[in-house]
Enzyme design. Structure first.
Site, PDB file in Angstrom:
ATOM      1  N   HIS A   1     -41.198  57.525 -23.883  1.00  0.00           N
ATOM      2  CA  HIS A   1     -40.312  56.376 -23.745  1.00  0.00           C
ATOM      3  C   HIS A   1     -41.117  55.140 -23.371  1.00  0.00           C
ATOM      4  O   HIS A   1     -42.247  55.232 -22.890  1.00  0.00           O
ATOM      5  CB  HIS A   1     -39.233  56.629 -22.681  1.00  0.00           C
ATOM      6  CG  HIS A   1     -39.798  56.982 -21.335  1.00  0.00           C
ATOM      7  ND1 HIS A   1     -40.298  58.235 -21.033  1.00  0.00           N
ATOM      8  CD2 HIS A   1     -39.956  56.237 -20.204  1.00  0.00           C
ATOM      9  CE1 HIS A   1     -40.728  58.256 -19.791  1.00  0.00           C
ATOM     10  NE2 HIS A   1     -40.536  57.054 -19.265  1.00  0.00           N
TER      11      HIS A   1
ATOM     12  N   HIS B   1     -44.997  56.210 -23.123  1.00  0.00           N
ATOM     13  CA  HIS B   1     -45.705  57.202 -22.312  1.00  0.00           C
ATOM     14  C   HIS B   1     -44.741  58.342 -21.995  1.00  0.00           C
ATOM     15  O   HIS B   1     -43.543  58.274 -22.275  1.00  0.00           O
ATOM     16  CB  HIS B   1     -46.199  56.570 -21.008  1.00  0.00           C
ATOM     17  CG  HIS B   1     -45.091  56.101 -20.118  1.00  0.00           C
ATOM     18  ND1 HIS B   1     -44.343  54.952 -20.394  1.00  0.00           N
ATOM     19  CD2 HIS B   1     -44.549  56.626 -18.986  1.00  0.00           C
ATOM     20  CE1 HIS B   1     -43.420  54.804 -19.459  1.00  0.00           C
ATOM     21  NE2 HIS B   1     -43.508  55.803 -18.599  1.00  0.00           N
TER      22      HIS B   1
ATOM     23  N   ASP C   1     -43.887  61.022 -18.524  1.00  0.00           N
ATOM     24  CA  ASP C   1     -44.031  60.879 -17.076  1.00  0.00           C
ATOM     25  C   ASP C   1     -44.847  61.971 -16.404  1.00  0.00           C
ATOM     26  O   ASP C   1     -45.283  61.780 -15.267  1.00  0.00           O
ATOM     27  CB  ASP C   1     -42.644  60.814 -16.422  1.00  0.00           C
ATOM     28  CG  ASP C   1     -41.964  59.483 -16.671  1.00  0.00           C
ATOM     29  OD1 ASP C   1     -42.670  58.517 -17.030  1.00  0.00           O
ATOM     30  OD2 ASP C   1     -40.735  59.401 -16.526  1.00  0.00           O
TER      31      ASP C   1
ATOM     32  N   ARG D   1     -35.422  41.597 -14.784  1.00  0.00           N
ATOM     33  CA  ARG D   1     -34.829  42.921 -14.997  1.00  0.00           C
ATOM     34  C   ARG D   1     -35.176  43.807 -13.807  1.00  0.00           C
ATOM     35  O   ARG D   1     -36.348  44.015 -13.503  1.00  0.00           O
ATOM     36  CB  ARG D   1     -35.375  43.531 -16.286  1.00  0.00           C
ATOM     37  CG  ARG D   1     -35.007  44.985 -16.548  1.00  0.00           C
ATOM     38  CD  ARG D   1     -35.896  45.465 -17.693  1.00  0.00           C
ATOM     39  NE  ARG D   1     -35.548  46.770 -18.207  1.00  0.00           N
ATOM     40  CZ  ARG D   1     -36.036  47.929 -17.758  1.00  0.00           C
ATOM     41  NH1 ARG D   1     -36.861  47.947 -16.724  1.00  0.00           N
ATOM     42  NH2 ARG D   1     -35.693  49.057 -18.330  1.00  0.00           N
TER      43      ARG D   1
END
Length: 736
Positions: free
Chosen positions: A654, A582, A584, A664
């Site tokens: 990204h 996508h 941002d 994570r």
């Protein structure tokens, strides 16, 4: 009674139970004249509300068919009647009023009215032949229904009715058709996800039943060109251009229809206008011209988008001349590049290509010129623009020219300065960033003890950077503990469920700065971690501004501490991503490589940052791609204190590879140039974290001897004290 008969007729047209459903939403009654779309649609909704699913499907489909047939009839009749002898307006009447000497006194009126009467007679007769008695006037549609069809609302009802009838493939097709034009519709987004999980729904069922065919040809042509297959791309590109021009003609025909006239009557109702014959004629004609000028922009706007593809027709011509040149069709290449020069006579790239083609041909070709369809399009458009600018100057009407190629000579001198001033006005947050010096950010990095690990060149992109050393291992541990404590306290922000919103194979936990501060005040998490969260977010903002935008201040727009945990037992043969590709601040369209800066994207975001807290997990690497969302251009492995910063637009698509083991955690930050979008919760959190210290200082000043119990205060008692102090429980805001 009439509606009952119509319902019975459509019930007879339904296929018998058990018979196969025709593919798509086929016509129910081929050759029959269309019925009134508004009555059909209203009856379809009544049947839907009553749970009569089969009649609802029949009525809604017939409403769609009738609406489409009405548009085709108007377009075809308009084209046929324009070619009738004596029905066309004299050419001298189509120029702007001050363009030169016209017919003799009184002759223009006779010519105008005679042509108008003949055109009206032809259109009336054609409408009766195509649409039945009463013609188009009988099928007049109100503005509310036009908007409903434009939003594709019938398909929303159709998908639910098909679902009730167990016709899942057709339900998925109707749902997809509605969702394409309404990408922010949350309920339909959920329905689409359900259909994709159904084993009985085939992948090919997710097709758009309404998008004009030129978009498919356009996208195919671009894809083939990207693969250097110019020979295969040419027929698709030519089809896209021809279909685009046909769509423009269809739109222009709609500008003269009774719906447009009805809207004008609705707008004028109650205004008290007392214009005479010529004022009324002029007003109606201006509105028709304004509508026609908008048609290219409407054609260039994809379903569900708010803005058109820039320079839609010239860009197609550019690709055509380049593709023809690649396969050696120099004559056709010249024809298309000359057509580009009709739009932009000073286009340097087009002039250079023209000179190159002429040199390769070797001998002059006197009969070789621009495309006739484009030449006629531009001549007609310029004639309409002259009339609209004349009305703007002398009648006080408004006109916003949708085209950037309009020659300055077409605009009256008195209007040029005003229009130039309007075009030069740009909001601050839309101004392009200025070139940035490379000295200041190095000083900031040295001051902060940070090193530049990779720049944009090493990351194979633009406005990207990897910086290391923003956090010490102890600081990473403190923030990790903060995230863990907040999750145990039930403080997931933005997503209430246990599963990630992006994949069913991971758990997602999120914490905003304000929630961290509130939990710290309540004693549920340590205040040191909450304060560090604020401090680190400001540290990232300072570095991002120094590196990318030293001449223009950046503001924190949103700060989110997020953790993704792999769900054990669900990682075998996993094929999805932790976070899909996508951009941002825009909606990425991988099929075309375009990124639309419009809702539901956060369009005010200008720079993004990801500050990692750990690396003891499998998977979870960040990666950048080409605009097609497939070709990976760079990959970054998370580690404690590593910041990946980049501009938020379509230049930096990204995603995140799947987290297949472990947890994570990272601090996600977005920055904006627009101060009105500054993160207000950051300031609230900072004030909230100051209050306990100030309160303790005041108490120490009042008490002569420290007599308080040194043991820690229970969280419940501290929370009660906060509530007593502010008069209400701390506000907790859910944020995506």
């Amino acid at each position: 009674m009439l509606r009952l008969l119509r319902l019975l007729l459509l019930l007879l047209l339904l296929p018998p139970p058990g018979s196969p459903e025709p593919p798509g939403l086929a016509r129910l009654s081929p050759g029959a004249p269309p019925q009134a779309p508004d009555l059909l649609y209203a009856d379809g909704l009544r049947a839907y509300a009553a749970g009569a699913w089969a009649p609802a499907v029949a009525l809604l489909r017939e409403a769609l068919r009738s609406q489409a047939a009405l548009g085709r009839a108007r377009r075809d009749c308009g084209a046929r009647c324009a070619a009738e002898p004596g029905a066309a307006l004299p050419a001298v009447l189509l120029d702007a009023p001050d363009s030169g000497p016209g017919p003799a006194q009184g002759a223009w009126e006779r010519l105008l009215l005679r042509a108008a009467l003949r055109r009206a007679e032809c259109l009336t007769q054609c409408g009766v032949q195509r649409l039945g008695p009463g013609g188009a006037a009988r099928l007049r549609v109100g503005s509310a229904l036009r908007d409903a069809f434009r939003r594709r609302e019938p398909y929303n009802y159709l998908q639910r009715a098909y679902y009730q009838l167990k016709k899942l493939d057709l339900a998925a097709a109707a749902a997809h058709t509605f969702f394409v034009a309404n990408p922010t519709h949350l309920q339909m987004r959920e329905d689409m996800a359900k259909y994709r999980r159904m084993s009985r729904v085939r992948p090919q069922s997710f097709r758009d039943l309404e998008t004009p065919p030129y978009w498919a040809a356009y996208d195919d042509g671009l894809e083939l060109l990207g693969r250097q297959e110019a020979g295969l791309a040419l027929p698709r590109l030519e089809e896209a251009l021809q279909e685009s021009l046909a769509q423009v003609e269809s739109c222009r025909a709609g500008c003269e229809g009774p719906e447009e006239q009805q809207r004008e009557e609705e707008e004028e109702e109650g205004t008290g206008g007392q214009g005479g014959l010529y004022e009324t004629i002029a007003g109606h004609w201006i509105r028709v011209l304004q509508c026609r000028q908008r048609c290219v922009g409407d054609t260039a706007t994809r379903p569900g988008r708010s803005f058109p593809v820039p320079d839609f027709l010239p860009s197609q011509l550019r690709r055509l001349h380049e593709a023809h040149a690649q396969v050696g069709n120099l004559s056709q290449a010249m024809e298309n590049v000359l057509s580009v020069l009709l739009f932009y006579p000073e286009d340097e790239a087009a002039k250079k290509a023209l000179n190159q083609y002429q040199a390769q041909l070797g001998e002059p070709r006197p009969g070789l010129g621009p495309r006739e369809d484009i030449r006629q399009f531009i001549l007609r458009s310029l004639g309409e623009k002259r009339q609209l600018y004349y009305a703007m100057e002398h009648l006080g009407t408004s006109f916003k020219d949708p085209d950037s190629w309009t020659p300055a000579a077409v605009i009256p001198e008195a209007l040029r300065e005003k229009l130039r001033e309007d075009q030069e006005k740009r909001p601050w947050d839309h101004e392009p960033p200025q070139p940035k010096p490379l000295t200041h950010w190095k000083d900031v990095l040295l001051l902060e003890g940070v090193t530049l690990t990779q720049d944009a060149r090493q990351l194979n992109g633009s406005e990207r950077a990897v910086l290391d050393g923003l956090l010490t291992p102890a600081e990473c541990g403190l923030l990790l503990q903060l995230a863990k404590d907040a999750a145990e306290a039930g403080a997931r922000s933005g997503y209430r469920g246990r599963r990630s919103p992006h994949t069913p194979h991971e758990r997602f936990e999120g914490l905003t700065v304000l929630k961290a501060a509130q939990l710290a005040r309540a004693g549920a998490v340590g205040s040191q971690g909450a304060k560090l969260l604020l401090e680190v977010s400001e540290r990232v903002r300072t570095l991002t501004q120094a590196y990318f935008s030293p001449e223009r201040p950046l503001h924190l727009s949103f700060t989110h501490l997020v953790c993704r945990s792999a769900i054990e037992g669900e990682q075998e043969q996993r094929m999805d991503l932790s976070h899909p590709v996508h951009a941002d601040n825009c909606v990425l369209d991988p099929d075309t490589g375009e990124c639309w800066r419009e809702p539901p994207a956060y369009t005010y975001r200008d720079y993004s940052g990801l500050l990692y807290l750990n690396d003891d997990f499998h998977g979870g690497d960040l990666f950048f791609t080409e605009p097609n969302a497939l070709t990976v251009t760079a990959q970054v492995r998370p580690r404690c204190g590593r910041l990946v910063a980049f501009s938020s637009g379509g230049e930096n698509p990204h995603g995140v590879w799947a987290v297949t083991r472990g947890r994570r955690c990272a601090l996600a930050l977005w920055h904006t140039w627009a101060p009105e979008h500054r993160e207000q919760e950051w300031t609230e959190a900072k004030e909230l974290l100051k209050e306990p210290e100030e309160e303790e200082e005041e108490e120490e000043e009042e008490e002569e001897t420290p007599s308080r119990d040194p043991s820690p205060e229970p969280p419940s008692r501290r929370l009660q004290r906060v509530q007593d102090r502010v008069g209400k429980p701390p506000r907790v805001r859910e944020e995506l």
